[in-house]
Structures are given as C-alpha cells and as structure tokens.
Design a protein around this motif. Structure first.
Motif, short mmCIF file in Angstrom:
data_model
loop_
_atom_site.label_atom_id
_atom_site.label_comp_id
_atom_site.label_asym_id
_atom_site.label_seq_id
_atom_site.Cartn_x
_atom_site.Cartn_y
_atom_site.Cartn_z
N TRP A 167 -2.49 4.99 9.57
CA TRP A 167 -3.06 3.93 8.73
C TRP A 167 -1.95 2.94 8.47
CZ3 TRP A 167 -8.12 4.50 8.72
CH2 TRP A 167 -8.89 3.60 7.97
N ASP A 168 -2.22 1.90 7.68
CA ASP A 168 -1.13 0.94 7.51
C ASP A 168 -0.09 1.40 6.49
OD1 ASP A 168 -2.76 0.43 5.35
OD2 ASP A 168 -3.05 -1.70 5.76
N TRP A 169 -0.20 2.66 6.08
CA TRP A 169 0.85 3.30 5.29
C TRP A 169 1.08 4.74 5.74
CZ3 TRP A 169 -2.51 6.96 4.20
CH2 TRP A 169 -3.85 6.59 3.95
N TRP A 389 -9.80 7.54 -2.24
CA TRP A 389 -10.19 6.57 -1.21
C TRP A 389 -10.84 7.24 0.00
CZ3 TRP A 389 -7.22 6.44 3.44
CH2 TRP A 389 -7.47 5.35 4.28
N CYS A 418 -13.31 1.44 6.45
CA CYS A 418 -12.86 0.35 7.30
C CYS A 418 -13.42 0.40 8.72
CB CYS A 418 -11.33 0.31 7.38
SG CYS A 418 -10.51 0.13 5.79
N ASN A 455 -15.37 2.87 1.88
CA ASN A 455 -14.36 1.82 1.68
C ASN A 455 -14.50 0.69 2.69
OD1 ASN A 455 -11.71 0.86 0.51
ND2 ASN A 455 -11.16 1.04 2.67
N GLU A 456 -14.86 -0.47 2.22
CA GLU A 456 -14.81 -1.72 2.99
C GLU A 456 -15.69 -1.71 4.23
OE1 GLU A 456 -10.65 -2.70 3.58
OE2 GLU A 456 -10.42 -3.30 1.49
N TRP A 525 -7.40 -8.98 -1.25
CA TRP A 525 -6.35 -8.80 -0.24
C TRP A 525 -5.82 -10.11 0.33
CZ3 TRP A 525 -3.39 -4.93 -0.31
CH2 TRP A 525 -3.89 -3.67 -0.71
N GLU A 546 -9.48 -2.86 -5.60
CA GLU A 546 -8.28 -2.80 -4.76
C GLU A 546 -7.55 -4.13 -4.84
OE1 GLU A 546 -8.61 -1.79 -0.62
OE2 GLU A 546 -9.58 0.13 -1.03
N TRP A 647 -3.95 -0.80 -5.65
CA TRP A 647 -3.71 -0.11 -4.40
C TRP A 647 -2.20 0.07 -4.28
CZ3 TRP A 647 -6.80 2.37 -1.13
CH2 TRP A 647 -6.17 2.88 0.01
N TRP A 658 2.34 0.03 -0.38
CA TRP A 658 1.84 -0.53 -1.64
C TRP A 658 1.99 0.47 -2.79
CZ3 TRP A 658 -0.07 -0.72 3.24
CH2 TRP A 658 -0.32 -1.99 3.80
C1 BMA Z 1 -7.37 -1.70 1.95
C2 BMA Z 1 -7.46 -0.22 1.84
C3 BMA Z 1 -6.73 0.48 2.92
C4 BMA Z 1 -5.46 -0.20 3.28
C5 BMA Z 1 -5.07 -1.21 2.27
C6 BMA Z 1 -3.82 -1.95 2.60
O1 BMA Z 1 -8.15 -2.19 2.95
O2 BMA Z 1 -8.79 0.15 1.76
O3 BMA Z 1 -7.55 0.60 4.04
O4 BMA Z 1 -4.47 0.72 3.46
O5 BMA Z 1 -6.10 -2.12 2.13
O6 BMA Z 1 -3.97 -2.71 3.76
#
Ligand code: BMA
Length: 861
Positions: A167-169, A389, A418, A455-456, A525, A546, A647, A658
């Motif tokens: 994932w991005d983390w 999450w 996602c 989520n999203e 975001w 978030e 987040w 984050w």
């Molecule tokens: C949101 C979260 C995660 C992701 C974060 C940071 O979309 O739901 O999917 O890690 O942003 O990009």
C-alpha cells in the motif's frame, strides 16, 4: 466440548521461484504463523522490514507452501463429533487429512470447519497446501474481467487483506500461512455456533415480551432516571446429528452474581437459532472516553443436554462482556447539508479519531500487549475513536476488548478498499460469509459504533475513471446497497451502517457526490496530494473521516531499519548526500511522488533544508503542523463538523507515512500535535468572515469560564496591544470571541504574534509563514536536571520559540519524552520529562536533540 490447539507444524516450500537453499527443506513452524514468520524464526530469510530486504523477498509471493502436522486423535465414539476448525487461513489452500481432501479455502477473513470423525483413530497427516494468492487473484481477474483499483496488483480478486499486496505505507510481502489458531474439537449432542448478545437501553422500568422489537433510541432514562438494559442474546446451535436428538437447556446470565439470568428449554425438535432476552434494571451506562465510565457486564451462556436437571457438565459455553449504551448516527438534513454525528446515550459526541491499519504487516506478531500500548497511545493523543480501515482486517477480539475497557469507540469498515470488486460468486458468497461471522463476533462489543461498507470504493467509482473500463461489469454496488445492509439488519440491527467512506447519507452517488463535504463523511486528500495545508480551511466538512499528511519515522526507527548502519544505533552516521532519493529510502516511502509532496508541502512554510538531519526534522514538524491546523479548524466548527478522523494513527513497518506513531511504536511529533489539538479544551485563533476569532473549544461536561486575554506582541515579547473579556463557554460547545481593534491589527507581520490565553490554554496566531518571520535562531534558555527515571528539561523562550521539541531518541532509542512541538511566546517556559538513563545533559539541551522551528529559518544559518 474438548478443544485442543494444533500449534506445532512443519513448513516446506513446494513450488515457485524458491531459492535453492530453501527448496524442499522442512522447517518447524508455529501456528498461528505464516511462511514469513516461520522462516524468520529460523533466520532463513532476512528481516523484510530492514534495508532493501523487502525486494529480495519478492519470490515469496509466487511460491507455494505446505503446512503439515500429524493429527493423532483417538477414534470417535458413536455419538461423538470430531471437527477440525481453521480460524484463519491465509489464503488460498487445499486441506487434507490422511490423503482425503477436506476442502478448499479462499478467504482469510472467515473460519473453516470440517467434520473429520470418520478420519480419526490412527495418526494421519494433516496437510495444508497453500497456493500463491497473487496467482489465484490474477487467474480470477482473467475469469471475471479485471476491475479498476488503486494499485497494480489484483487485491480485489481474492479475499485477502488488501494491504497484503502493498500500500502507499506498507510493504508488499503477501504472506501465506495459518494466521489464526487451528483446533481439533470433540463434542457431543450440540454446540454453540455463535452467541451474539445485542444491547439496547430503554427508558423506564420495562419488561418487554420476547418478540417486541426494540431499536436503540436517543433517550436512555425516564424522568426519574430509570432505565432497563435489554440484552438480546442470539444463539445459533448445531446438533451433532448423531444418536437420538435430545432436548437442550440454555442458560444465559448477564451481570454475574447481581445480574439476571434466563433459562430456556429447547425441545428435541428445535435447531438453528434461538433468541433469549434478559432485562437488567438500571444498568450503569458505558460511555466513550471523556464522557463517562466504561462499566462492562459479564455474559455467560451455558448449553446443557436435557431439561436442566443436570447442570454438572455443559456441552458448550460462551463467555463475553457487554456494555450498556445506545448509539445512533444522526444524519438529519439541515440547512448546511446532511449531518453525520455520533449520538451515544442521547448525547451528541464529537469524534476525535484516527484511522487504524494492521499494527504489523506480519499479523501474527500482534499481541494483546502491543495493542494495549497502541490504544493507550491513541488515548494519550486524546482520541476517543479509531476507524478500522477496510484494506486491513476485521480487528481481533483483543483489540475490541481493549477498546471496550478504555472507552475508545470503533468504527469498523467492511473489508473493501480503493477498488471495484466483483459481485459474482464465489465473491458474493464469501463476503456474505465473512460479514455474518465477523458481525456476530464483534457485535457484543460496546466500543463498536459503526459498520461501514468500505473505503473509497463508491467515491472511486464516481470519480476515478472506473466507469468506462468497467463497462457493465459489477463493481460492488450490490454489496454496499443490498448485501451488507441486509446481513447487518439480521445479525446486528443495533448498530448504524454507512454505505462507505466517504458517502453522502440518503443520496445515491449520482444525485449527490459521495465526497461532498456538506453531506456525511468526507475524505480530504487534495491537501497532501495537490494543495497546501492552509486549504484545509476551504471546506467545513460535516465529518472528515480521512485527512492526512506525511512525515518520516522517528530517527531511532529510521536508524534501525533505513539509515546507513553503524556499530550502534546512537552513533552518528554519515548520511550520504541525496540519501532521500536512495533505493533504501524510497523503498520505505511508498507514496506516489511522496518526497516531492513532502518538499512541496514544506516549501510554503519553511525553506526545504539541504541536509538530511534538518530535512528529517522539518518534514516531521510540517506533518505535525498540517494536521494540527486541520484539527483545530474542524473542532472550531462543532457541532456542524462532528468529528475528525486523521489518517493515520499507526504504521505496520518502518516507513515514511501519515502515521502519528511509527512502525517501531515510537511517537512522531504528529502524535504530540494530536495530543494538543484534541485536548479537552483548546484555544485556537481562526478566521471568520474578514476578521479573526478566538475559538474556545470546550469538549467537557463542565462550563469553562474566565477571562480571554489577547495580546499582540513583538516576537521578543514587547506588548503592542491587548484586549480582554469575560467568557463562559457552555459544556460541549465552542464560543467564538471576535478579536477586533488594535489587538488584531497587525503592524509588522514579520515581527509580531498574537497570543490568546484562556483558562490555562493558549492559542497563537501569526500573520506570516515561519520562513518570513524574523525568528530569533537561538530563542531559548535551557536547564537540565536529573530526576527519578530520567531528566527534567526546562526550556524558557527569550523570544518567540516555535515548535520546541526534544528528540531524545537521538541519544537513546528507548528514551521517551512527554512533550514535543510546543510554541512558546517570549518569557514563557515549558518543562519536558525525559525517561532514560546515562544521558549527557549537554547533549539533551542542544541540536540535534533540542530542536525548534526557529532552527529552520534562513537566519538560523
Ligand atoms: C486514503 C486511504 C488509504 C491511503 C491513504 C493515503 O485513500 O484510504 O488508502 O493509504 O489515503 O494515500
């Protein structure tokens, strides 16, 4: 029931790109565990969290594995069932006993039970053959058609934790194994399949008939303060199917000795699900932290054969706890849009929250103690809610037990994140099975306050260009709007359900954008991805679920896992120029253009430092600043904005992310900023209209009264203008005090600050970004004295000192400090307590341990 856990297994890599030294060798493997933990335990693979090891372990994603043990169970008596229970298989596997296939698994989020009574009696090989989940998912994508998703591996095609695939983390390790216990269970007559006590609090002293429907309302007491706790215990029973069916007796008790019990007789013909209602007069209410206590009442369920005359030996039993509270989410439309407010026991509650991800990518290493530490850190940051999450797991019983005890509300996503998800079988059936099982498991917990569809995914479908590639393929709508509400209405009708996060309650996505800030939940975001954090103030979302900003891990964590290695973690290391663009750093920075966004987000406020040590401090500080800025803005808009879920609280490995707490469990500067921003009472200076106000936020049950003093001063502390007024802030409310006249009328923006104090709290406002302020580069005087357990460090500002922070992990990786990121107007002092031994006091009072924002302005050199 006799239940025995099978913990000792052997693991073999059976196929795929396995390195020669591991091919075919058998390794002892503890269950619960995965191939990663088994090989790590024997030092057969390097630690995937260190350096660039993640890359070197990529072969494991395409390997196949065998877990094997010998099951040596006596033969079953004629009336005896012998079952094998796999509580969690990760993920795609075939299971056999003595060469007979028991079944196949493809969902790590549910359990599998096999009747093996005809296969026991002599030692037999119990074998679990695990396929590569990645290859299974890829094959499924070919079969059903690929669906859009946020990453490049088909995590949406297999019921495996989405962030397993990176994932991005998070790292991309793709574990395989038996991640929850395996048990052999011997039982007779009948067993409890599930026990789900559901609690509703009803005003007055009532006795409801068994079939009278109760729904949690917003009132929990009558005029005399009387109430009744109604506990609806739903019990599903499986009969053995062996021998003559016999009647059963079910005893349910709530509240132990002083509580109430009900005994139910089930004739021999009864099977399936039973509902037992217990009334408890005047139970103490369970409250979220900061609103009251968390009394928990034991619930005991015992199942007996016969009519209840013989209660010496239950057939099966269940023990749990409940808490008495009602929770609803108020989504009433109003003049600003559609609210989204948690109402607990009739009281509107501001949710001070953080998003929660699995606390370790290697899930089987997460102990109860570790969860307790992490949840204590959430409480320490003044949080009262965690959102689990949807790319992770249905959290463990330990997690929920701890949240029950500490008053942390939990919002649980159903596990979709996602991506567009197929609705075809077996996916539909798997989602239904996992939700039934987990809803029944988690519903007893008073901390659980919301089921959320995912989520999203609804947002993604609306906005991320999915519609065209999808064509007429399914994408998950059937889950959010049909399956989940239906299953939850049956298993857990006492909890609110949200279609997804973000969503606009009461609207179809085509009628109202799911991420419209004025309706329901909202993910912000654009800040972080595109625009500066000061744009947080552009919207007043009803419920930001978030919003986040990155910062690197703490130094000691970086030093252990990412930085060049020296002989000891505290020795200075040479950080090569350009280190943050190095392979190792970027492997631990997974966000798209992450470093660019870190630098871009910093540049508006502070110059981007050249050297890594300063860059590390500056980006950590900027993360803290960004989020504090957002949280104070959101809180100042209560009750219109009814919560803020940052987040993210935690990390699952050492990474730039984050998170407020890094992958080694160390608190980043953001954690301290959250503690300040989410304090019960804060003073924050905010714009309203063309002017400024002091927003006095009182999130307690007591009025907050006193004199608001505002002073416009030079950075050096010379007073230029003052104002003062008496204010009483009602409980759980915000009072806005206009700051007008000379006090708000800045003269020299580079040289002035506005300081507002009220009842022990302080808020600052400046008219220029830090890089444009004439900050004194050496603005503090420090004294260090030894005290029990460590050191006391007093820091006094001789001129405005911003972001005063101690980073004692530079000296001792185990050192802790109670404060960071403190803004000190000239003449004020703050005290840090450092827990550690044998430190050099001189080092504690100087760089790189003692840091300020002032350090980072050009005049600091
Ligand atoms: C949101 C979260 C995660 C992701 C974060 C940071 O979309 O739901 O999917 O890690 O942003 O990009």
């Amino acid at each position: 029931m006799i239940s025995r856990e099978l913990t000792e297994w052997n693991l073999t890599a059976t196929g795929g790109p396995v390195p020669a030294d591991l091919a075919g060798i058998e390794v002892p493997a503890t269950v619960p565990g995965t191939s990663h933990t088994a090989l790590l335990d024997r030092d057969l693979i390097p630690d995937p969290y260190l350096g660039t090891n993640e890359t070197s372990l990529a072969w494991m994603k395409r390997a196949t594995w065998r877990y094997a043990t010998v099951l040596d169970e006596p033969a079953a008596a004629s009336d005896e069932r012998v079952d094998l229970l796999f509580e969690g298989v990760d993920t795609v596997a075939g299971i056999s006993l003595g060469g007979v296939e028991l079944g196949r698994t493809a969902n790590m989020h549910r359990s599998y039970r096999y009747d093996v009574r005809s296969l026991v009696g002599a030692p037999a090989d119990l074998v679990v053959d695990l396929d590569s989940a990645l290859e299974a998912a890829a094959a499924e994508a070919l079969r059903l058609g690929t669906r859009p998703m946020a990453y490049d591996q088909p995590f949406n095609m297999v019921r495996k934790m989405a962030c397993s695939f990176g994932w991005d983390w998070g790292p991309d390790l793709q574990t395989a194994g038996l991640w929850k216990p395996v048990r052999v269970q011997r039982w007779r007559v009948a067993r409890l399949v599930r026990v789900t006590p559901l609690v509703t609090v009803v005003p007055g002293d009532v006795a409801l008939s068994d079939d009278e429907v109760v729904a949690p309302g917003s009132s929990v007491s009558d005029a005399e303060g009387r109430r009744t706790g109604v506990v609806d215990v739903h019990v599903e029973i499986e009969r053995s199917g062996l021998g003559e069916p016999v009647p059963l007796t079910l005893d349910v008790s709530v509240g132990g000795q002083s509580g109430r019990g009900v005994s139910t007789f089930l004739p021999a013909s009864a099977s399936g699900t039973t509902h037992v209602r217990v009334h408890l007069p005047d139970p103490e209410l369970w409250w979220p932290a900061g609103h009251g206590e968390q009394p928990l009442y034991p619930v005991e369920v015992r199942l007996y054969a016969g009519n209840g005359e013989d209660r010496s030996e239950p057939l099966d039993s269940w023990d749990g706890r409940v808490g008495f509270r009602n929770v609803v989410v108020d989504t009433t439309p109003d003049e600003q849009g559609t609210s989204f407010t948690f109402v607990v026991n009739g009281k509107h509650v501001f949710a001070r929250g953080a998003n929660w991800i699995p606390d370790d990518h290697l899930l089987t290493r997460i102990t109860r103690e570790r969860l307790e530490r992490r949840i204590d850190q959430a409480r320490g940051a003044n949080l009262n809610l965690l959102r689990v999450w949807g790319g992770g797991i249905y959290e463990s019983d330990d997690f929920y037990d701890v949240c029950d005890e500490k008053g942390v509300m939990v919002w649980q996503d159903i596990l979709l994140a996602c991506a567009a998800y197929p609705e075809e079988d077996p996916h539909w059936g798997e989602l239904e099975a996992e939700l039934r099982e987990n809803a029944a498991r988690l519903a007893p917990h008073p901390s659980l306050v919301l089921w959320n569809g995912g989520n999203e995914n609804i947002w993604g479908h609306e906005d991320w260009g999915w519609k065209e590639p999808l064509g007429d393929l399914t994408w998950g709508a059937g889950y959010y709007y049909e399956l989940f509400p239906k299953v939850l209405a049956e298993i857990d009708p006492t909890r609110p359900y949200a279609d997804g996060s973000p969503y606009s309650p009461g609207f179809a996505p085509e009628e109202m954008h799911p991420n419209d800030p004025n309706h329901g939940t909202h993910h912000q975001w654009d800040v972080w991805n595109r625009i500066d954090y000061t744009h947080y103030r552009d919207d007043v979302p009803r419920f930001p679920s978030e919003f986040g900003f990155q910062g690197p891990a703490t130094w000691a964590t970086m030093r252990r896992a990412i930085l060049p290695q020296g002989d000891s973690v505290v020795e200075p290391v040479e950080i090569p120029p350009g280190f943050k663009e190095s392979e190792v750093f970027l492997l631990h920075q997974k966000a798209e253009h992450g470093n660019l966004k870190l630098d871009g987000g910093l540049a508006a406020h502070l110059d981007v430092p050249e050297g890594f040590v300063d860059w590390h401090w500056a980006t950590q500080l900027n993360q803290a600043r960004a989020i504090q800025y957002a949280v104070e803005h959101y809180r100042s808009w209560w009750p219109r904005t009814a919560g803020a879920i940052v987040w993210q609280l935690n990390d699952c490995w050492p990474v730039t992310s984050w998170a407020a707490v890094d992958g080694d469990g160390r608190r980043k500067p953001l954690w301290y900023a959250l503690k300040h921003a989410f304090a019960d009472r804060i003073v924050t200076v905010q714009p309203r209209g063309a002017g400024l106000v002091a927003a006095l936020v009182n999130d307690t049950d007591e009025p907050w009264t006193g004199q608001v003093d505002a002073a416009r001063t030079t950075l050096g502390g010379d007073v230029l203008a003052t104002s003062g007024s008496e204010v009483a802030v009602a409980p759980r409310s915000v009072t806005l005090v206009p700051l007008e006249g000379t006090v708000a009328d800045v003269g020299d923006a580079a040289n002035e600050v506005l300081v507002v104090t009220f009842g022990g709290a302080r808020g600052l406002h400046r008219w220029a970004e830090s890089k444009d302020l004439a900050l004194d580069p050496a603005p503090v005087r420090t004294t260090v004295v030894a005290e029990e357990g460590g050191y006391r460090v007093d820091v006094t500002a001789t001129s405005l000192a911003l972001g005063v922070t101690l980073l004692p992990d530079r000296l001792d990786p185990d050192a802790q400090v109670d404060e960071q990121v403190v803004d000190l107007p000239a003449g004020t002092t703050t005290v840090f307590h450092v827990t550690s031994q044998g430190l050099d006091p001189e080092a504690l009072a100087s760089r790189p341990v003692l840091r300020t924002e002032n350090d980072l302005v050009p005049s600091a050199g």
